[in-house]
Design a protein around this motif. Structure first.
Motif, PDB file in Angstrom:
ATOM      1  N   ASP A 226      -9.230  -5.599   4.687  1.00 29.04           N
ATOM      2  CA  ASP A 226      -8.563  -5.218   3.442  1.00 29.04           C
ATOM      3  C   ASP A 226      -8.458  -6.450   2.551  1.00 29.04           C
ATOM      4  O   ASP A 226      -7.519  -7.232   2.641  1.00 29.04           O
ATOM      5  CB  ASP A 226      -7.173  -4.644   3.724  1.00 29.04           C
ATOM      6  N   ARG A 227      -9.468  -6.613   1.689  1.00 29.43           N
ATOM      7  CA  ARG A 227      -9.497  -7.786   0.829  1.00 29.43           C
ATOM      8  C   ARG A 227      -8.517  -7.699  -0.331  1.00 29.43           C
ATOM      9  O   ARG A 227      -8.181  -8.701  -0.940  1.00 29.43           O
ATOM     10  CB  ARG A 227     -10.912  -8.007   0.295  1.00 29.43           C
ATOM     11  N   TRP A 228      -8.061  -6.500  -0.620  1.00 34.39           N
ATOM     12  CA  TRP A 228      -7.153  -6.325  -1.760  1.00 34.39           C
ATOM     13  C   TRP A 228      -5.710  -6.622  -1.396  1.00 34.39           C
ATOM     14  O   TRP A 228      -4.995  -7.281  -2.131  1.00 34.39           O
ATOM     15  CB  TRP A 228      -7.278  -4.909  -2.321  1.00 34.39           C
ATOM     16  N   TYR A 229      -5.264  -6.113  -0.237  1.00 34.81           N
ATOM     17  CA  TYR A 229      -3.855  -6.245   0.124  1.00 34.81           C
ATOM     18  C   TYR A 229      -3.609  -7.159   1.327  1.00 34.81           C
ATOM     19  O   TYR A 229      -2.471  -7.441   1.667  1.00 34.81           O
ATOM     20  CB  TYR A 229      -3.259  -4.859   0.388  1.00 34.81           C
ATOM     21  N   GLY A 230      -4.679  -7.618   1.961  1.00 37.04           N
ATOM     22  CA  GLY A 230      -4.541  -8.597   3.021  1.00 37.04           C
ATOM     23  C   GLY A 230      -4.454  -8.016   4.416  1.00 37.04           C
ATOM     24  O   GLY A 230      -4.458  -6.806   4.630  1.00 37.04           O
ATOM     25  N   ASP A 231      -4.364  -8.927   5.385  1.00 39.41           N
ATOM     26  CA  ASP A 231      -4.328  -8.556   6.798  1.00 39.41           C
ATOM     27  C   ASP A 231      -3.050  -7.790   7.136  1.00 39.41           C
ATOM     28  O   ASP A 231      -1.976  -8.087   6.609  1.00 39.41           O
ATOM     29  CB  ASP A 231      -4.380  -9.808   7.675  1.00 39.41           C
ATOM     30  N   ARG A 232      -3.188  -6.840   8.052  1.00 37.49           N
ATOM     31  CA  ARG A 232      -2.034  -6.097   8.565  1.00 37.49           C
ATOM     32  C   ARG A 232      -2.100  -6.109  10.089  1.00 37.49           C
ATOM     33  O   ARG A 232      -2.472  -5.138  10.727  1.00 37.49           O
ATOM     34  CB  ARG A 232      -2.038  -4.660   8.029  1.00 37.49           C
TER      35      ARG A 232
ATOM     36  N   ARG B 211      -0.058 -16.389   6.847  1.00 39.90           N
ATOM     37  CA  ARG B 211      -1.020 -15.336   7.162  1.00 39.90           C
ATOM     38  C   ARG B 211      -0.348 -14.047   7.594  1.00 39.90           C
ATOM     39  O   ARG B 211      -1.020 -13.100   7.955  1.00 39.90           O
ATOM     40  CB  ARG B 211      -1.965 -15.813   8.276  1.00 39.90           C
ATOM     41  N   ASN B 212       0.970 -14.041   7.561  1.00 42.36           N
ATOM     42  CA  ASN B 212       1.716 -12.873   8.041  1.00 42.36           C
ATOM     43  C   ASN B 212       1.306 -12.514   9.465  1.00 42.36           C
ATOM     44  O   ASN B 212       1.342 -11.357   9.866  1.00 42.36           O
ATOM     45  CB  ASN B 212       1.509 -11.659   7.127  1.00 42.36           C
ATOM     46  N   PHE B 213       0.871 -13.518  10.264  1.00 45.83           N
ATOM     47  CA  PHE B 213       0.406 -13.247  11.608  1.00 45.83           C
ATOM     48  C   PHE B 213       1.517 -12.722  12.510  1.00 45.83           C
ATOM     49  O   PHE B 213       1.267 -11.998  13.445  1.00 45.83           O
ATOM     50  CB  PHE B 213      -0.151 -14.540  12.221  1.00 45.83           C
ATOM     51  N   LEU B 214       2.738 -13.145  12.234  1.00 45.58           N
ATOM     52  CA  LEU B 214       3.807 -12.801  13.160  1.00 45.58           C
ATOM     53  C   LEU B 214       4.784 -11.804  12.571  1.00 45.58           C
ATOM     54  O   LEU B 214       5.853 -11.582  13.110  1.00 45.58           O
ATOM     55  CB  LEU B 214       4.563 -14.079  13.561  1.00 45.58           C
ATOM     56  N   ARG B 215       4.418 -11.209  11.401  1.00 47.63           N
ATOM     57  CA  ARG B 215       5.382 -10.361  10.728  1.00 47.63           C
ATOM     58  C   ARG B 215       4.761  -9.104  10.155  1.00 47.63           C
ATOM     59  O   ARG B 215       3.613  -9.099   9.727  1.00 47.63           O
ATOM     60  CB  ARG B 215       6.025 -11.125   9.553  1.00 47.63           C
TER      61      ARG B 215
END
Length: 549
Positions: free
Chosen positions: A473-479, A4-8
């Motif tokens: 952001d449904r296209w590029y994901g969570d930030r 989920r890229n939660f930590l990065r």
């Protein structure tokens, strides 16, 4: 952690809003519209009064009103159903609820009949509750993990925790939307989106993210669409939506709450837990979720650690004399977050606690790759077992992958399924790579945390749960930003509670307490004392909905 890229690699740039800093929003009643009650024709003046007084009402307050005859379980259920149709399905379209239970009113009437006959089952008698759509219910509702591939899956047997809720007299109001497959489908996913339920929105700013994967449960509680809700967590999926939606979320020790009847990710880290508006309601709901289940052996071995009543720990002086460890390395670069942390530390010291500077996060963060490896191996094994016994058309992970490819425009319009596919490529749980990763992350994380707790004589470790919500952001994901405190307790299987701490950029931010296994009682006490001093819970004032795509 790649899933989920939660930590990065996150940024709070999407939240840049001129002139906003740490602030407390005005408690604002959400606009009420006149609408026809499609649930039933049993509306009354007391029902309308309940609608007016519903916001922020606690479980004990609801019980008092039902005991006094001001409310019934039926009228209360009708009010929540109406609110869901007005606020969740119409109006702002929060999309927190993926399916309503057609049996909700009949359950409520049965609970009213019992009360009229002089029988009450406890504090959940007649209380409407929403549960996440990866938890089995043996009724007309589906269990789909938000996936179109799973449509039609109706369980033959209640999940153990659902049985516990029914026995307690709770009214199963419906199921909540979630990040599809509990956010284990893609490394570029958007939290709160599922192909079956669409995009759940943050009630504080509808262009922003509700976090996942228990997005719907967190939003429903924040927006007062239910009294209490149940979510599940593998890493951050209860505490993350609790933080960004301004509510309380508890991830219990793995093994305290049964996982049988829940679509799995990782048997090492999975657990269900409460999402509520107050710490007391979290303790009340936890009382009814815990229990030994023969179908989940870890709960049998954990039975000796169960408390009879977790509310007994809720004392306003529970922080007095406690030693609370906080990472001395600054959390992130945002000055408003830093100020919020300092305010939280002041609250702890004013309550009689002692702040101890510690170092542990860098060591824990290095375990992220091993954690992801463990999850993928265990997901393939666990989900194949679940699907093989389920009533849906999908009988294996490979079936799900094939369905998504064949229905790409509907099932994968924004992000794909690389996490499902990479999990499918792995072997069984006897593989050396899996065993090595399990020892590294699960055993390693416990060693790190146990050492820092022992050497510093800590009662708990604490810190900002995470930053304010990023944009949808449904296209590029969570930030997400560079503050995220879910991993330590997740990979160790230790308990973790997030409680409202304050506002940054007009959005909620939570504060975390976690400690060693089966320390839920003391953690609830510390969170309660913090909550009572801080009073940071803010009711959301809805803003115009963003266009639905």
């Amino acid at each position: 952690m790649k899933r989920r890229n939660f930590l990065r690699d996150g940024s709070l740039a999407s939240l840049a809003m001129a002139g906003l800093a740490i602030t407390a929003c005005q408690n604002t009643s959400d606009a009420k519209k006149d609408s026809k009650d499609t649930a039933s024709n049993e509306s009354s003046k007391s029902d309308q009064s309940a609608n007016d007084d519903l916001n922020e009402t606690t479980v004990r307050e609801l019980q008092r009103k039902m005991e006094a005859g001001v409310l019934t379980a039926t009228s209360l259920t009708e009010v929540y159903l109406r609110r869901i149709r007005e606020i969740d399905q119409g109006g702002p379209k929060l999309r927190a609820v993926i399916e309503l239970n057609p049996d909700a009113l009949s359950i409520a009437r049965a609970m009213d009949a019992e009360r009229a006959a002089g029988k009450t089952r406890g504090l959940l008698h007649g209380i409407p509750v929403l549960i996440k759509d990866n938890i089995d219910t043996a009724d007309s509702m589906q269990t789909t993990a938000g996936a179109l591939a799973m449509e039609g899956n109706k369980a033959s047997k209640d999940a153990f925790l659902v049985t516990r809720l029914r026995e307690a007299g709770a009214v199963l109001l419906g199921k909540t939307n979630l990040s599809e497959w509990a956010n284990f489908r893609s490394s570029s996913s958007c939290s709160g989106w599922s192909s079956r339920g669409g995009q759940t929105l943050n009630p504080y700013l509808l262009s922003h993210n509700p976090c996942g994967s228990s997005s719907g449960s967190g939003v429903a509680v924040a927006a007062n669409l239910c009294a209490i809700a149940v979510g599940t967590e593998t890493d951050g999926s209860i505490t993350c939506p609790a933080s960004v939606n301004g509510v309380v979320g508890l991830k219990p020790t793995v093994g305290l709450v049964s996982r049988s009847g829940i679509i799995p990710i990782s048997h090492t880290q999975d657990t269900a837990g409460p999402l509520t508006r107050t710490v007391e309601d979290t303790a009340i709901l936890l009382n009814y979720l815990v229990g030994a289940d023969a179908a989940d052996n870890i709960t049998v071995s954990a039975a000796a650690n169960l408390e009879k009543d977790y509310t007994r720990f809720l004392q306003t002086d529970a922080l007095k004399g406690k030693r609370i460890g906080i990472e001395k390395k600054p959390q992130g670069k945002n000055q408003f977050m830093h100020r919020l942390l300092e305010k939280a530390k002041d609250t702890i010291t004013q309550a009689g606690g002692t702040i101890v500077d510690i170092e542990y996060l860098d060591s824990i963060s290095k375990l992220g790759d091993a954690e992801f490896t463990v999850m993928k191996y265990e997901f393939k094994s666990g989900v194949n077992k679940y699907l093989a016994a389920a009533n849906g058309k999908m009988k294996s992970l490979q079936d799900v992958i094939a369905f998504n490819k064949a229905n790409e425009d509907k099932a994968m319009p924004y992000f794909k399924q690389e996490t499902l596919e990479s999990s499918q490529e792995l072997g069984d749980l006897e593989q050396p790579d899996y065993l090595k990763a399990l020892k590294e992350c699960h055993d390693g994380s416990k060693q790190i945390l146990d050492k820092v707790i022992l050497e510093n004589k800590l009662d708990a470790i604490a810190g900002i749960t995470m930053g304010p919500a990023c944009a949808v952001d449904r296209w590029y994901g969570d930030r997400w930003g560079d503050v995220f405190l879910t991993q330590p307790a997740a990979i160790s299987g230790y308990p973790h509670i997030s409680v409202p701490c304050g506002m940054v950029y007009g959005l909620p931010v939570g504060f975390s307490f976690f400690s060693k296994a089966f320390s839920e009682g003391p953690l609830l006490g510390m969170a309660y004392a913090f909550e009572q001093m801080n009073k940071a819970r803010v009711h959301p004032a809805f803003t115009p909905a963003i266009p639905q795509i």
